[in-house]
Design an enzyme around this catalytic site. Structure first.
Site, PDB file in Angstrom:
ATOM      1  N   MET A   4     -10.866  -2.478   2.728  1.00  0.00           N
ATOM      2  CA  MET A   4     -10.391  -1.101   2.576  1.00  0.00           C
ATOM      3  C   MET A   4     -10.692  -0.206   3.777  1.00  0.00           C
ATOM      4  O   MET A   4     -10.708   1.008   3.660  1.00  0.00           O
ATOM      5  CB  MET A   4     -10.942  -0.502   1.274  1.00  0.00           C
ATOM      6  N   LYS A   5     -10.926  -0.809   4.942  1.00  0.00           N
ATOM      7  CA  LYS A   5     -11.110  -0.010   6.163  1.00  0.00           C
ATOM      8  C   LYS A   5      -9.944  -0.293   7.116  1.00  0.00           C
ATOM      9  O   LYS A   5      -9.442  -1.418   7.178  1.00  0.00           O
ATOM     10  CB  LYS A   5     -12.415  -0.395   6.864  1.00  0.00           C
ATOM     11  N   ILE A   6      -9.569   0.730   7.880  1.00  0.00           N
ATOM     12  CA  ILE A   6      -8.528   0.559   8.892  1.00  0.00           C
ATOM     13  C   ILE A   6      -9.134  -0.143  10.107  1.00  0.00           C
ATOM     14  O   ILE A   6     -10.174   0.271  10.613  1.00  0.00           O
ATOM     15  CB  ILE A   6      -7.954   1.934   9.324  1.00  0.00           C
ATOM     16  N   HIS A  57      -0.970  -6.254   0.589  1.00  0.00           N
ATOM     17  CA  HIS A  57      -0.893  -4.849   0.165  1.00  0.00           C
ATOM     18  C   HIS A  57      -0.167  -4.775  -1.183  1.00  0.00           C
ATOM     19  O   HIS A  57       0.872  -5.429  -1.362  1.00  0.00           O
ATOM     20  CB  HIS A  57      -0.137  -4.052   1.234  1.00  0.00           C
ATOM     21  N   GLY A  64      -1.033   0.793  13.034  1.00  0.00           N
ATOM     22  CA  GLY A  64      -0.719   1.790  12.015  1.00  0.00           C
ATOM     23  C   GLY A  64      -1.354   1.445  10.678  1.00  0.00           C
ATOM     24  O   GLY A  64      -2.063   0.442  10.536  1.00  0.00           O
ATOM     25  N   ASP A 107      -0.697  -0.061   7.426  1.00  0.00           N
ATOM     26  CA  ASP A 107       0.233  -0.919   6.679  1.00  0.00           C
ATOM     27  C   ASP A 107       1.642  -0.900   7.262  1.00  0.00           C
ATOM     28  O   ASP A 107       2.635  -0.925   6.530  1.00  0.00           O
ATOM     29  CB  ASP A 107       0.245  -0.514   5.192  1.00  0.00           C
TER      30      ASP A 107
END
Ligand code: GAR
Length: 192
Positions: A89-91, A108, A142, A144
């Site tokens: 759950m981290k970018i 996703h 970006g 997703d």
């Protein structure tokens, strides 16, 4: 680029790890999981431990770039052919993606490009869509937005809540991510 046979996979996790469990249960001639990496303590780490897979945590401390470097170092030490973000759950930022972007895939819980981000199921329900689903895609800079590899639709049932819909989507995700890795293996596993 030469890949191992079976493919060596590192899985990134943050949560309950039911997708990781599916990946564990389907290891075999196509791929094997060589390391699980989390950003925090979470039940997914226990699943890795029960399966005898090395599990490490790289908490987000200090600045984000140095965390990305530590994460990439931890992944690289296991020498994976592919990295799978399965409920991570981290970018992921440039210091990680510069090294692994071309071979990091994410699963996703929505039909991208609709409903990117951390609340995909809630957002889809709030919009009132009748069909949502699951997407597996390559990770880019970006949120997703990377190239889509595979998608499966899930019809929304009238009156169901976020948890019920998410669980039905996850049933689809658990199969889809395995079939993508099996496809990579069959295709000679070239991200090109
Ligand atoms: C899955 O639905 C995955 O797609 C989602 O978290 C869930 C993890 O479930 N990931 C995201 O929303 C990333 N934006 P799990 O912990 O039971 O495997």
């Amino acid at each position: 680029m030469t890949f191992r046979d079976p493919l060596n996979i590192v899985v990134l996790v943050s949560g309950t790890g039911t997708l990781l469990q599916s990946l564990i249960d389907h290891q075999g001639s196509a791929y094997r999981i060589v390391r699980v990496v989390a950003d925090k303590d979470c039940p997914a780490l226990e699943r890795a431990g029960r399966a005898g897979i090395e599990a490490l945590t790289v908490p987000l401390e200090g600045d984000r770039d140095s965390w990305n470097v530590r994460l990439a170092d931890t992944v690289e030490a296991a020498a994976p052919d592919y990295v799978v973000s399965a409920g991570f759950m981290k970018i992921l930022g440039a210091p990680f993606l510069d090294r692994f972007g071309a071979r990091t895939v994410n699963t996703h819980p929505a039909l991208l490009p609709s409903f990117p981000g951390a609340h995909a199921v809630r957002d889809a329900l709030a919009y009132g869509v009748k069909v949502t689903g699951s997407t597996v895609h390559f990770v880019d800079a970006g949120v997703d937005t990377g190239p889509i590899i595979a998608q499966k639709p899930v019809e929304v049932v009238d009156g169901e809540d976020e948890a019920e819909l998410h669980e039905r989507i996850k049933k689809v995700e658990r199969r889809l991510i395995v079939s993508v890795l099996e496809g990579f293996h069959r295709a000679g596993a070239s991200p090109d």
